[in-house]
Design an enzyme around this catalytic site. Structure first.
Site, short mmCIF file in Angstrom:
data_model
loop_
_atom_site.label_atom_id
_atom_site.label_comp_id
_atom_site.label_asym_id
_atom_site.label_seq_id
_atom_site.Cartn_x
_atom_site.Cartn_y
_atom_site.Cartn_z
N SER A 1 68.57 -8.82 35.58
CA SER A 1 69.25 -10.93 35.12
C SER A 1 70.51 -11.04 35.58
O SER A 1 70.98 -10.16 36.90
CB SER A 1 69.33 -11.00 33.58
N ASN A 2 71.05 -12.60 35.06
CA ASN A 2 72.20 -12.82 35.04
C ASN A 2 73.67 -13.47 33.91
O ASN A 2 72.60 -12.85 32.94
CB ASN A 2 72.83 -13.69 36.14
N ARG A 3 74.47 -13.88 34.26
CA ARG A 3 74.82 -14.38 33.28
C ARG A 3 75.25 -15.40 32.27
O ARG A 3 75.52 -15.74 31.28
CB ARG A 3 76.51 -14.02 33.16
N SER A 4 73.81 -16.43 32.50
CA SER A 4 73.85 -17.49 32.93
C SER A 4 73.38 -17.27 31.08
O SER A 4 72.10 -16.72 30.72
CB SER A 4 72.56 -18.32 32.88
#
Ligand code: CTP
Length: 403
Positions: A210-213
């Site tokens: 995933s990512n940091r959003s």
């Protein structure tokens, strides 16, 4: 900025233990910039004092004592005619009956009769009273007359019984008030799709990439579109945020699920704002069972994830209603140059470029510093702002495209 700013909200409070939640509602509305005028019935005064509301709103809270004061003949007219909306929270079975019958025996019910603005009613009653045919009849009379019901919710009531009758939470009522105030706004009659948060690409049934959003910017965009009167579909990757009241929420996990949901929603949509941080790479052949440590470090093979906006650009010919597409560009270097390339390749009307490398803008913070890059070459750099204000600016642009 909330569409409550500068509005006058009349808050009627009646005699229910849920009156303590009315103090939270008064606080929320005041913090969002509304002038909150409170009227308490005699029953309400047994649960909570006018001083509580006066302290929260900075304004006099009215009671029946004011009805008989020297200026009583104008007080209810002034309160009713000065209001942009009236909400009665909590509303007891007794007050509901009076409202349905047009009875005017206290300051609150007299004011309600003089009201010309929308009326929202948040019932609160225990022990299954809400289901009683007499109460239901009154509810249908009020709804037929144009009032809106907020709740009640199901759950544990003060008596310990569980059922329908709990007053809705203050945040939900405040959301419904914003929704009512947005009606007739610049995006009234328009359907808008907003995407938010970071995709999750499965590695196995337990793990994902995933990512940091956080979804903050996307959820703020959905709220702003609702404030402008749009019908909003919020397509969200996993996020711990509460979706704004009134948005149709579609939950998705992976980039592929996001693409499927966006293409489907865009068949009916006038505008699309892609604020989601969608994966560019996904795991090729995710494992059907949990990868075990004893089997050693897995060699993950990645493959391209679908580009949602590129898919929309390709499908545009069979999406005749879709008239405006706005994207975001999350960049850590050569911000404007990279954003212009994305604006063109994804065939956007506007791209909102933000530098995610600075500590006060981009991922998981409450502020953003963005530049608007338009398809016609115009560039507008905005100062550092709360994400809510950036959202309002973006949605205002969307409204200009659709007007
Ligand atoms: N986007 C998309 N589908 C993807 C990735 C991104 O639709 N698989 C959208 C985003 O929602 C955003 C815009 O494309 O509105 C730009 O996203 P960004 O991550 O900045 O750029 P990418 O196209 O992914 O390119 P790169 O990561 O190489 O910068």
């Amino acid at each position: 900025m909330s569409n409550l700013r500068g509005k006058t909200i009349l808050l009627g409070v009646t005699g229910s233990i849920a009156a303590y939640k009315a103090a939270e509602l008064a606080s929320s509305l005041t913090q969002q910039g509304a002038a909150v005028q409170v009227i308490l019935t005699a029953g309400a005064e047994k649960f909570i004092t006018p001083l509580t509301f006066q302290s929260i709103t900075g304004r006099k809270a009215y009671t029946d004592a004011d009805l008989w004061s020297a200026d009583a003949h104008i007080l209810h007219v002034g309160l009713a005619h000065g209001a942009d909306l009236m909400v009665i929270a909590p509303c007891t079975a007794n007050s509901l009956t009076k409202l349905a019958q047009g009875q005017a025996d206290n300051l609150l019910t007299i004011t309600a009769l003089a009201l010309q603005a929308p009326l929202l009613i948040a019932p609160a009653m225990d022990a299954g009273m809400y289901q009683h045919p007499a109460v239901q009849k009154n509810v249908s009379v009020l709804v037929a007359r144009g009032a809106s019901l907020v709740g009640p919710a199901q759950g544990r009531m003060a008596s310990g019984l569980v059922g329908w009758g709990r007053m809705m939470e203050a945040a939900q009522i405040a959301g419904r008030i914003r929704l009512a105030l947005g009606r007739g706004g610049r995006l009234a009659g328009k359907r808008v799709v907003i995407t938010a948060a970071g995709s999750q690409e499965p590695i196995d049934p337990v793990r994902y990439l995933s990512n940091r959003s956080s979804g903050k910017q996307g959820y703020a965009l959905a709220q702003a579109a609702l404030d402008f009167g749009a019908q909003v579909t919020l397509i969200s990757h996993p996020s711990c945020l509460t979706p704004p009241e009134g948005a149709d929420l579609v939950r998705v996990g992976s980039a592929q699920e996001m693409q499927n949901a966006v293409l489907q929603a865009c068949e009916e949509a006038d505008g699309l704002v892609m604020a989601a941080a969608v994966a560019d790479f996904t795991v090729k052949d995710p494992a059907a069972h949990k990868l075990k440590k004893r089997d050693g470090v897995p060699a993950l093979q990645l493959t391209s994830a679908p580009d949602v906006l590129a898919g929309v650009a390709e499908a545009r010919a069979r999406l005749p209603r879709l008239r405006a597409v706005i994207g975001f560009a999350a960049e850590s270097q050569d911000v404007l140059q990279n954003a212009v390339a994305k604006l063109k390749s994804k065939k956007l009307d506007l791209i909102v470029a933000n530098d995610v490398s600075s500590a006060d803008a981009g991922f998981a913070v409450d502020t953003n510093r963005v530049t608007f890059l338009f398809a016609d070459g115009r560039q507008v750099a905005l100062p550092l702002k709360p994400k809510e204000e950036v959202a309002e600016d973006v949605i205002s642009q969307l409204a200009s495209f659709l007007e």
